[in-house]
Design an enzyme around this catalytic site. Structure first.
Site, PDB file in Angstrom:
ATOM      1  N   LYS A 329      43.028  45.227  46.492  1.00 22.35           N
ATOM      2  CA  LYS A 329      41.577  45.307  46.739  1.00 22.35           C
ATOM      3  C   LYS A 329      41.167  44.503  47.964  1.00 22.35           C
ATOM      4  O   LYS A 329      41.898  43.630  48.418  1.00 22.35           O
ATOM      5  CB  LYS A 329      40.823  44.816  45.499  1.00 22.35           C
ATOM      6  N   ARG A 363      46.256  46.199  36.061  1.00 30.04           N
ATOM      7  CA  ARG A 363      46.126  47.539  36.640  1.00 30.04           C
ATOM      8  C   ARG A 363      46.607  47.474  38.081  1.00 30.04           C
ATOM      9  O   ARG A 363      45.984  46.801  38.913  1.00 30.04           O
ATOM     10  CB  ARG A 363      44.664  47.987  36.558  1.00 30.04           C
TER      11      ARG A 363
HETATM   12  C1  8Y7 Z   1      39.222  48.984  38.563  1.00 27.06           C
HETATM   13  C2  8Y7 Z   1      39.128  50.165  37.815  1.00 27.06           C
HETATM   14  C3  8Y7 Z   1      39.095  50.649  39.931  1.00 27.06           C
HETATM   15  C4  8Y7 Z   1      39.292  47.764  37.860  1.00 27.06           C
HETATM   16  C5  8Y7 Z   1      39.198  49.039  35.830  1.00 27.06           C
HETATM   17  C6  8Y7 Z   1      40.536  50.071  42.867  1.00 27.06           C
HETATM   18  C7  8Y7 Z   1      38.912  52.561  38.336  1.00 27.06           C
HETATM   19  C8  8Y7 Z   1      39.157  50.505  42.674  1.00 27.06           C
HETATM   20  N1  8Y7 Z   1      39.209  49.309  39.872  1.00 27.06           N
HETATM   21  N2  8Y7 Z   1      39.114  50.198  36.471  1.00 27.06           N
HETATM   22  N3  8Y7 Z   1      39.041  51.183  38.691  1.00 27.06           N
HETATM   23  N4  8Y7 Z   1      39.285  47.845  36.498  1.00 27.06           N
HETATM   24  N5  8Y7 Z   1      39.176  49.007  34.484  1.00 27.06           N
HETATM   25  O1  8Y7 Z   1      40.716  49.224  43.777  1.00 27.06           O
HETATM   26  O2  8Y7 Z   1      39.342  46.663  38.392  1.00 27.06           O
HETATM   27  O3  8Y7 Z   1      41.478  50.517  42.225  1.00 27.06           O
HETATM   28  S1  8Y7 Z   1      38.957  51.620  41.358  1.00 27.06           S
END
Ligand code: 8Y7
Length: 384
Positions: A329, A363
């Protein structure tokens, strides 16, 4: 030689056993090696005075603003300071006190139990974006065959969950229709569910998309709106007995990075998640199916993100597994000055921090690399 040395609290029980303390003694005394500070956001002044007296009588403390002691009507935050043993006695003594202190005692007990509940094994959620415009892997997996291969590759690399997204939520991105989102991801969900038993998570806030994917074998809904953008979402999650990720976001993806503002970002995100857990539970979602996430980068400045990470462990008090999404990020980019393709080292550093703060799910884009990181951290934690 006397050799006095400060011990790390983590091994206090082991150290007691080594010098011959009996089991009962260990149980009794280990609790005194820990000091827990518990913040209560809003305590009635009269209740705060009783908390002050009870904690002092037990050798602990209750810290609050001077006005609270003046016994004027009102309520204010308070910080309790004590060992687990002192809290146990406090909880017992509060059973007989007025001003809702009995209820507060139950909440304190629950909070401590939640905080100390061990993460069984940290899980890796591998990211698969089937979008033309995601910031790191946008456009890479638009072909559904390629997408399924990448998902299976992540499974081989050690992913415990595959998170599939069909709409980018990057700041300023334009929303897509449920039909378009489904066209992108449903074929992949269908094919993947047949080829792996690893749970499939769907990154969507639309109930229509969620329902179609759950019907095809997906098991988790990763809702960046925490059930707020589509009032039918909770019902779909209940119907399929799915797990749901409740993530914090200030604003909407389109404008969330315009001017993020908080008085106290940790308190506000904490209270938001507490409220969303309550809401989800009241709509029939089982507690064990709820996962929480502070939402790194969603309506937050670099400073906000850093403080949330610093205090990540506090979110364990809510009693739901904590998911951390930080992989590549812009927060990492802000610190290192790197483009997304060069943010792997920074992402691994943040993942390691998340591990030690007690995150349950990481994630990530880079499953193989993060898996190696976890193997080393787990070996250190076990000590064998
Ligand atoms: C997150 C996310 C994204 C996160 C959860 C990226 C869909 C942006 N970030 N879902 N999604 N937590 N739960 O950088 O931090 O992947 S999208």
């Amino acid at each position: 030689m006397l050799s006095p040395r400060v011990l790390t609290v983590a091994d206090i029980k082991q150290e007691m056993a080594k010098i011959g303390v009996d089991l009962y003694g260990i149980k009794l005394m280990a609790d005194k090696a820990d000091l827990l500070v518990i913040k209560i956001e809003k305590v009635d002044h009269r209740a705060a005075n009783i908390l002050k007296q009870e904690m002092l009588s037990l050798g602990g403390e209750t810290a609050c603003a001077r006005e609270v002691m003046a016994l004027k009507q009102g309520s204010a935050p308070a910080l309790l300071i004590g060992t687990p043993a002192q809290y146990r006695k406090l909880i017992f003594k509060l059973q007989y006190q007025p001003f809702s202190l009995k209820e507060l005692a139950a909440r304190i007990k629950n909070t401590i139990d939640n905080y100390f509940r061990q993460v069984k094994k940290v899980q890796l959620m591998g990211i698969l974006n089937v979008t033309p415009d995601s910031f790191f892997d946008g456009g890479k997996y638009l072909d559904s065959g390629l997408a399924v291969s990448r998902a299976l590759e992540m499974v081989k690399e050690g992913a415990d969950i595959i998170d599939i997204g069909g709409e980018s939520s990057r700041p300023g991105s334009t929303p897509v229709s449920a039909r378009e989102e489904l066209a992108r991801i449903l074929p992949i969900v269908k094919a993947l569910a047949k080829k792996t038993r690893v749970p499939i998570s769907i990154d969507t806030y639309k109930s229509e998309v969620a329902a179609a994917c759950l019907a095809q074998g997906a098991r988790i809904i990763n809702d960046i709106s925490a059930l707020r953008f589509d009032r039918r979402m909770a019902k779909v999650v209940v119907k399929y007995k799915a797990k749901v990720v409740l993530m914090h976001m200030q604003g909407t993806p389109r404008q969330m990075q315009k001017n993020p503002h908080y008085q106290d970002v940790v308190s506000e995100v904490f209270q938001f998640l507490e409220e969303r857990i309550q809401c989800a539970a009241s709509l029939g979602i089982a507690r064990e199916n709820i996962i929480i996430d502070p939402g790194i980068g969603f309506g937050k400045t670099l400073g906000h993100n850093l403080v949330l990470l610093q205090k990540l462990a506090e979110f364990r008090s809510l009693g739901a597994p904590v998911l951390l999404g930080i992989s590549r990020k812009s927060m990492i980019g802000n610190i290192l000055g790197h483009v997304p393709g060069e943010r792997l080292n920074g992402s691994l550093a943040a993942a390691a921090w998340g591990y030690f703060q007690g995150a349950s799910i990481l994630r990530v884009h880079d499953v193989a690399q993060t898996k190696e990181l976890l193997k080393v951290l787990e070996a250190i934690k076990r000590g064998d």
